[in-house]
Design an enzyme around this catalytic site. Structure first.
Site, mmCIF file in Angstrom:
data_model
loop_
_atom_site.group_PDB
_atom_site.id
_atom_site.type_symbol
_atom_site.label_atom_id
_atom_site.label_comp_id
_atom_site.label_asym_id
_atom_site.label_seq_id
_atom_site.Cartn_x
_atom_site.Cartn_y
_atom_site.Cartn_z
ATOM 1 N N GLU A 216 0.996 -1.040 -0.203
ATOM 2 C CA GLU A 216 0.034 0.034 -0.065
ATOM 3 C C GLU A 216 0.902 1.165 -0.080
ATOM 4 O O GLU A 216 0.451 2.281 -0.709
ATOM 5 C CB GLU A 216 -0.683 0.283 1.182
ATOM 6 C CG GLU A 216 -2.080 -1.084 0.967
ATOM 7 C CD GLU A 216 -1.582 -2.525 1.313
ATOM 8 O OE1 GLU A 216 -2.570 -3.395 1.093
ATOM 9 O OE2 GLU A 216 -0.599 -2.545 1.952
ATOM 10 N N HIS B 275 -11.254 -5.887 8.396
ATOM 11 C CA HIS B 275 -11.817 -5.729 7.012
ATOM 12 C C HIS B 275 -13.092 -4.779 7.341
ATOM 13 O O HIS B 275 -14.168 -5.252 6.886
ATOM 14 C CB HIS B 275 -12.048 -7.081 6.400
ATOM 15 C CG HIS B 275 -10.982 -7.639 6.088
ATOM 16 N ND1 HIS B 275 -10.212 -8.416 6.811
ATOM 17 C CD2 HIS B 275 -10.319 -7.637 4.740
ATOM 18 C CE1 HIS B 275 -9.158 -8.918 6.125
ATOM 19 N NE2 HIS B 275 -8.983 -8.790 4.876
#
Length: 325
Positions: free
Chosen positions: A60, A130
Site C-alpha cells: 500500500e 476488514h
C-alpha cells in the site's frame, strides 16, 4: 436513467472518466486482472489496456507513493486500497506527501489529480481487519478532501467530481451496501459538488446527520420516530473534509436538536468535531445536548458485530431521548 447498484455506479464513473481523459489511470491490488476483490474495476483493462488499468504489488505504501509520483507529473491516478483497514501502511505517503505536496512547494508543483478509492465499514462479517471506518484520521490532515457516498446516484456524481477536483481526494465507499443499494442513475456524465451536504428530508424536531451506509440507519429511525409524532430532518454530510458547517448549523437552528451517527469508534470520531463546531454556532438554539451514536471504543469484533454497529434501533432510542430531554 439506468438501474445500478453502488458498485456498478462506481465502475460507470471510472469508465466515463477514463474515456474522457487519457491521463486517468486506475491501479491497485487485483484491479486489472479481475476487477478487484469487489469487481469495482471490471472490464476497464479490456477497454483501456494494461497501461491504464493494472495490478500493483501488495504494498500500500508503494501504491500511494507511485500515485503521488504520477500525479506530480500530470497524470490523474485513481489508486485503490483494497480495504480501508489497509490504508495505514500508506498513511505516511498520504498525510506527509499527498496532503503537503502543494503547500511545501508554494504551488510550484502538486498532486491535485490524485484520487484514492477504498471500501470502508462493517456489516459483512469481516472482523477486525476488514471493517474499520478510518475517515477521522484523515480529516485531521489539512490538504485532503474526504468523500463518502450513500447510494449509486451519489457515488457516480461524487466520484466524477473527486477525480476532476484539483486536490487529492480520499473516496470512502461503504462496502456493506455495494450491492444492496440500488437506484436509478443517469447514464450521462454528471458531477455532484464536494463540500456540500444534502438535506435529504426536511423536519422540525431534530436533525439527524450521517454519511455513507449510516444514512440507511437514520432513515429507518426517522420512520419509526414519525409514528411517535417526531419530525426528523435528515442530512447526508457527503464530504467529511471540508464539511458543510452552514447547512448543518441552519438545520440545527431550526430543529434545536442534533444527533450524529457514524460507524467509527466514539473517541476521536468525526462526530466530536461536528458537535464542537455546532455548539459554537448554535448554542442558544439547542434544546438538548448534541447526541452521538457510534461504534464502540474497541477493536472491531467479529462475533459481536451486531452489538458493535450503530443500527437504527440505537439511533431511534437516542433521538427519542434527545426529543424528550
Amino acid at each position: 436513467m439506468v438501474k445500478m447498484n453502488l458498485l456498478q455506479a462506481i465502475n460507470n464513473a471510472l469508465d466515463i472518466a477514463m474515456a474522457e481523459n487519457d491521463r486517468v489511470i486506475c491501479f491497485g491490488e487485483d484491479v486489472g486482472s479481475f476487477g478487484g476483490v469487489f469487481r469495482a474495476t471490471s472490464h476497464l483493462q479490456e477497454r483501456y489496456g494494461r497501461e491504464r488499468c493494472f495490478n500493483t504489488p501488495l504494498v500500500e505504501q508503494g501504491i500511494i507513493g507511485f500515485a503521488n509520483g504520477l500525479a506530480a507529473q500530470g497524470s490523474v491516478p485513481v489508486a485503490e486500497i483494497q480495504f480501508a483497514d489497509y490504508i495505514f501502511p500508506a498513511f505516511d505517503q498520504i498525510v506527509n506527501e499527498s496532503a503537503k505536496f502543494r503547500y511545501r512547494s508554494g504551488n510550484l508543483f502538486n498532486v491535485g489529480g490524485l484520487t484514492i478509492r477504498t471500501p470502508y465499514g462493517g456489516g459483512i462479517a469481516g472482523g477486525l481487519y476488514h471493517s474499520q471506518s478510518p475517515e477521522a484520521y484523515f480529516a485531521h490532515t489539512p490538504g485532503l478532501k474526504i468523500v463518502v457516498p450513500r447510494n449509486p446516484h451519489q457515488a457516480k456524481g461524487l466520484l466524477l467530481a473527486a477525480i476532476r477536483d484539483p486536490n487529492p481526494v480520499i473516496f470512502f465507499e461503504p462496502k456493506r451496501i455495494y450491492r444492496a443499494s440500488v437506484g436509478l442513475v443517469p447514464e450521462e456524465d454528471y458531477q455532484l459538488p464536494l463540500g456540500v451536504a444534502e438535506v435529504v428530508r426536511e423536519g422540525s424536531d431534530i436533525t439527524l446527520l450521517a454519511w455513507g451506509a449510516q444514512m440507511e440507519m437514520v432513515e429507518k429511525a426517522a420512520e419509526m420516530a414519525e409514528h411517535q409524532g417526531v419530525s426528523c430532518e435528515l442530512i447526508d454530510l457527503r464530504t467529511i473534509a471540508p464539511w458543510d458547517v452552514e447547512t448543518v448549523a441552519a438545520s440545527v437552528k431550526k430543529t434545536g436538536r442534533l444527533l450524529i451517527t457514524h460507524e467509527a469508534p466514539l473517541t476521536g470520531g468525526f462526530a466530536g468535531e461536528i458537535a464542537a463546531t455546532i455548539q459554537q454556532h448554535c448554542f442558544l438554539h439547542l434544546e438538548s445536548p448534541i447526541a452521538r451514536v457510534t461504534g464502540l471504543d474497541t477493536p472491531y469484533p467479529l462475533a459481536h458485530e451486531k452489538e458493535y454497529l450503530p443500527d437504527h434501533l440505537k439511533v431511534f432510542e437516542a433521538l427519542m431521548a434527545s426529543v424528550h430531554f
